[in-house]
Design an enzyme around this catalytic site. Structure first.
Site, PDB file in Angstrom:
ATOM      1  N   THR A 130       0.825  -1.207   0.000  1.00 14.01           N
ATOM      2  CA  THR A 130       0.000   0.000   0.000  1.00 14.01           C
ATOM      3  C   THR A 130       0.859   1.258   0.000  1.00 14.01           C
ATOM      4  O   THR A 130       2.003   1.244   0.477  1.00 14.01           O
ATOM      5  CB  THR A 130      -0.899  -0.004   1.262  1.00 14.01           C
ATOM      6  N   ASP A 131       0.292   2.369  -0.485  1.00 15.45           N
ATOM      7  CA  ASP A 131       0.996   3.657  -0.396  1.00 15.45           C
ATOM      8  C   ASP A 131       1.014   4.182   1.043  1.00 15.45           C
ATOM      9  O   ASP A 131       1.740   5.126   1.347  1.00 15.45           O
ATOM     10  CB  ASP A 131       0.385   4.694  -1.350  1.00 15.45           C
ATOM     11  N   GLU A 132       0.230   3.554   1.933  1.00 11.22           N
ATOM     12  CA  GLU A 132       0.175   4.044   3.313  1.00 11.22           C
ATOM     13  C   GLU A 132       1.507   3.853   4.041  1.00 11.22           C
ATOM     14  O   GLU A 132       1.750   4.480   5.071  1.00 11.22           O
ATOM     15  CB  GLU A 132      -0.968   3.365   4.086  1.00 11.22           C
ATOM     16  N   TYR A 155      -1.815  -0.828  10.880  1.00  7.93           N
ATOM     17  CA  TYR A 155      -1.948  -1.467   9.563  1.00  7.93           C
ATOM     18  C   TYR A 155      -0.743  -1.121   8.678  1.00  7.93           C
ATOM     19  O   TYR A 155      -0.065  -2.018   8.150  1.00  7.93           O
ATOM     20  CB  TYR A 155      -3.256  -1.034   8.880  1.00  7.93           C
ATOM     21  N   LYS A 159       2.316  -3.489   7.164  1.00  6.61           N
ATOM     22  CA  LYS A 159       2.593  -3.649   5.723  1.00  6.61           C
ATOM     23  C   LYS A 159       4.030  -3.207   5.408  1.00  6.61           C
ATOM     24  O   LYS A 159       4.715  -3.836   4.600  1.00  6.61           O
ATOM     25  CB  LYS A 159       1.590  -2.833   4.888  1.00  6.61           C
TER      26      LYS A 159
HETATM   27  N1  LIG Z   1      -8.071  -2.053  -0.404  1.00 12.67           N
HETATM   28  C1  LIG Z   1      -7.167  -1.126  -0.716  1.00 12.67           C
HETATM   29  O1  LIG Z   1      -7.528  -0.001  -1.037  1.00 12.67           O
HETATM   30  C2  LIG Z   1      -5.696  -1.475  -0.732  1.00 12.67           C
HETATM   31  C3  LIG Z   1      -4.804  -0.479  -1.094  1.00 12.67           C
HETATM   32  C4  LIG Z   1      -3.458  -0.798  -1.149  1.00 12.67           C
HETATM   33  C5  LIG Z   1      -3.013  -2.065  -0.856  1.00 12.67           C
HETATM   34  N2  LIG Z   1      -3.900  -3.017  -0.468  1.00 12.67           N
HETATM   35  C6  LIG Z   1      -3.365  -4.357  -0.166  1.00 12.67           C
HETATM   36  O2  LIG Z   1      -3.942  -5.265  -1.105  1.00 12.67           O
HETATM   37  C7  LIG Z   1      -4.137  -6.529  -0.502  1.00 12.67           C
HETATM   38  C8  LIG Z   1      -5.590  -6.949  -0.642  1.00 12.67           C
HETATM   39  O3  LIG Z   1      -6.430  -5.963  -0.044  1.00 12.67           O
HETATM   40  P1  LIG Z   1      -8.017  -6.142  -0.023  1.00 12.67           P
HETATM   41  O4  LIG Z   1      -8.591  -4.777   0.134  1.00 12.67           O
HETATM   42  O5  LIG Z   1      -8.432  -6.989  -1.147  1.00 12.67           O
HETATM   43  O6  LIG Z   1      -8.178  -6.933   1.350  1.00 12.67           O
HETATM   44  P2  LIG Z   1      -9.432  -7.771   1.878  1.00 12.67           P
HETATM   45  O7  LIG Z   1      -9.462  -7.535   3.356  1.00 12.67           O
HETATM   46  O8  LIG Z   1     -10.653  -7.497   1.064  1.00 12.67           O
HETATM   47  O9  LIG Z   1      -9.027  -9.288   1.585  1.00 12.67           O
HETATM   48  C9  LIG Z   1      -7.999  -9.940   2.272  1.00 12.67           C
HETATM   49  C10 LIG Z   1      -8.138 -11.434   2.022  1.00 12.67           C
HETATM   50  O10 LIG Z   1      -7.046 -12.080   2.691  1.00 12.67           O
HETATM   51  C11 LIG Z   1      -7.537 -13.210   3.384  1.00 12.67           C
HETATM   52  N3  LIG Z   1      -6.687 -13.440   4.559  1.00 12.67           N
HETATM   53  C12 LIG Z   1      -6.546 -12.649   5.649  1.00 12.67           C
HETATM   54  N4  LIG Z   1      -5.705 -13.214   6.519  1.00 12.67           N
HETATM   55  C13 LIG Z   1      -5.289 -14.385   5.964  1.00 12.67           C
HETATM   56  C14 LIG Z   1      -4.376 -15.402   6.369  1.00 12.67           C
HETATM   57  N5  LIG Z   1      -3.745 -15.327   7.559  1.00 12.67           N
HETATM   58  N6  LIG Z   1      -4.166 -16.441   5.533  1.00 12.67           N
HETATM   59  C15 LIG Z   1      -4.791 -16.525   4.349  1.00 12.67           C
HETATM   60  N7  LIG Z   1      -5.683 -15.595   3.912  1.00 12.67           N
HETATM   61  C16 LIG Z   1      -5.910 -14.533   4.717  1.00 12.67           C
HETATM   62  C17 LIG Z   1      -8.951 -12.828   3.801  1.00 12.67           C
HETATM   63  O11 LIG Z   1      -9.748 -13.989   4.054  1.00 12.67           O
HETATM   64  C18 LIG Z   1      -9.431 -12.025   2.596  1.00 12.67           C
HETATM   65  O12 LIG Z   1     -10.038 -12.855   1.622  1.00 12.67           O
HETATM   66  C19 LIG Z   1      -3.691  -6.389   0.959  1.00 12.67           C
HETATM   67  O13 LIG Z   1      -2.393  -6.878   1.074  1.00 12.67           O
HETATM   68  C20 LIG Z   1      -3.726  -4.898   1.198  1.00 12.67           C
HETATM   69  O14 LIG Z   1      -2.791  -4.507   2.182  1.00 12.67           O
HETATM   70  C21 LIG Z   1      -5.226  -2.743  -0.398  1.00 12.67           C
END
Ligand SMILES: NC(=O)c1ccc[n+]([C@@H]2O[C@H](COP(=O)([O-])OP(=O)(O)OC[C@H]3O[C@@H](n4cnc5c(N)ncnc54)[C@H](O)[C@@H]3O)[C@@H](O)[C@H]2O)c1
Length: 346
Positions: A130-132, A155, A159
């Site tokens: 993430t950019d965070e 969080y 990350k």
């Molecule tokens: N949503 C955003 O805007 C955003 C922005 C930047 C980066 N990200 C990164 O992208 C990735 C996906 O984000 P998202 O929004 O789809 O998240 P999300 O919370 O919708 O999905 C996360 C998934 O990971 C699974 N999970 C969690 N813990 C687990 C574990 N211990 N073992 C196996 N599976 C596990 C969950 O069941 C879920 O299906 C993350 O790494 C997040 O940090 C998200």
């Protein structure tokens, strides 16, 4: 390619799974199915002969070893994480365990697998971040890949730690990794505890639309299907050891974003209009970063990638999707913590 995708039942992971199958790849979706997961997100590919689901936790080394041995993927795309900042304020422990220890466990399993195959150069461990991790910007400037890390929430700190581990596994062991740091995503299948679905669903229900602080926080919004496309571009064309910032080129203040959604709701769901009368300012999130913005030059210049969806068009598609998919989101409202104000205990 055969891709092992972690977190493929989540919001972004499921978009990657759907696009990867559409592009002809094979996918092994590894997900522990936490509160944030929804297998309906990947129902469209469930019958594909190139798709397999494995319910497993990335912290479980034996499970990761078994899955890597059985499926022998060409690449790992690691998206599994605890992802909600407000939940990380109330309960940081699971963020440390999944985002840091889980990434470490997966890296070690991937390294053993890669070494066992004779260290092929073409193998990839793609870490999605993430950019965070870069902290908070003032009114000007943008995050580049060289911006120093300055995470400010449990969080983003978890990350950031995972990003450091992935880089270290490249430098120390030679594991062919790529990293991506992206801005806030939005679009279909977004879990209904995040800002944009909350605004749409509260507007639909005639409930107060909470806006943290004065709504002046700025985010660079990235349509999730553009993000999935960018991730597969980095996986196949990115240079090992390198990181890429992915942005939507769509900066907006939260209050302007919320007003735009209200305007789209007035047009597409006129019952209850004007919906902006529901906007309610609430106490800010502790440590709420003011502004994130991505400098997308590397993605554009090295990989020829840029986002295809404007914020107006992406929001229109998202609002329409929520209006048409109540059967998807309605049951999720009953999950633990959804609809409650979280992250104010600090
Ligand atoms: N949503 C955003 O805007 C955003 C922005 C930047 C980066 N990200 C990164 O992208 C990735 C996906 O984000 P998202 O929004 O789809 O998240 P999300 O919370 O919708 O999905 C996360 C998934 O990971 C699974 N999970 C969690 N813990 C687990 C574990 N211990 N073992 C196996 N599976 C596990 C969950 O069941 C879920 O299906 C993350 O790494 C997040 O940090 C998200």
């Amino acid at each position: 390619m055969k891709l092992l995708i972690t977190g493929g039942a989540g919001f972004i992971g499921s978009a990657v799974v759907r696009l990867a199958i559409a592009q002809g790849h094979s996918v092994v979706n590894v997900d522990a199915l936490t509160y944030a997961a929804c297998l309906e997100n990947v129902a469209a590919v469930g019958n594909s002969p190139r798709y397999v689901f494995e319910k497993a936790d990335i912290r479980d080394r034996a499970a990761m070893d078994r899955i890597l041995a059985v499926h022998d993927p060409d690449a790992v795309m690691h998206l599994a994480a605890e992802s909600h900042v407000d939940r990380s304020i109330d309960g940081p422990g699971t963020f440390i365990e999944t985002n840091i220890t889980g990434t470490f466990t997966l890296l070690e399993a991937a390294r053993a697998h890669w070494m066992g195959k004779g260290r092929p150069d073409g193998f990839r461990f793609h870490h999605i971040s993430t950019d965070e991790v870069f902290g908070s910007l003032g009114p000007t400037g943008k995050f580049t890949e060289d911006t120093p890390y300055d995470p400010r929430s449990p969080y983003s700190a978890s990350k950031a730690a995972s990003d450091h581990l992935v880089r270290a596994w490249h430098e120390t062991y030679g594991l062919p990794v790529v990293l991506t740091n992206c801005s806030n995503n939005y679009g279909p299948f977004h879990f209904p505890e995040k800002l944009i679905p909350v605004v749409i669903l509260n507007a639909m229900a005639g409930k107060a639309i909470p806006v943290y602080g004065k709504g002046e926080n700025v985010r660079d919004w990235l349509f999730v299907e553009d993000h999935a496309d960018a991730l597969l571009t980095v996986l196949t064309k990115g240079r090992p050891g390198r990181s890429y910032n992915i942005g939507g080129e769509n900066e907006a203040r939260n209050i302007d974003l919320v007003r735009t959604i209200c305007r789209l709701m007035d047009e597409m769901h006129p019952q209850g209009a004007p919906h902006d009368r529901l906007i309610t300012f609430v106490a800010d999130r502790p440590g709420h970063d003011l502004r994130y913005a991505i400098d997308p030059s590397r993605m554009r210049e090295e990989l020829g990638w840029r986002p295809s969806v404007t914020l107006e068009e992406g929001l229109r598609r998202t609002v329409r999707w929520y209006l048409e998919n109540e059967a998807w989101w309605r049951p999720l409202l009953a999950r633990q913590g959804v609809g409650e104000r979280l992250g104010v205990k600090a």
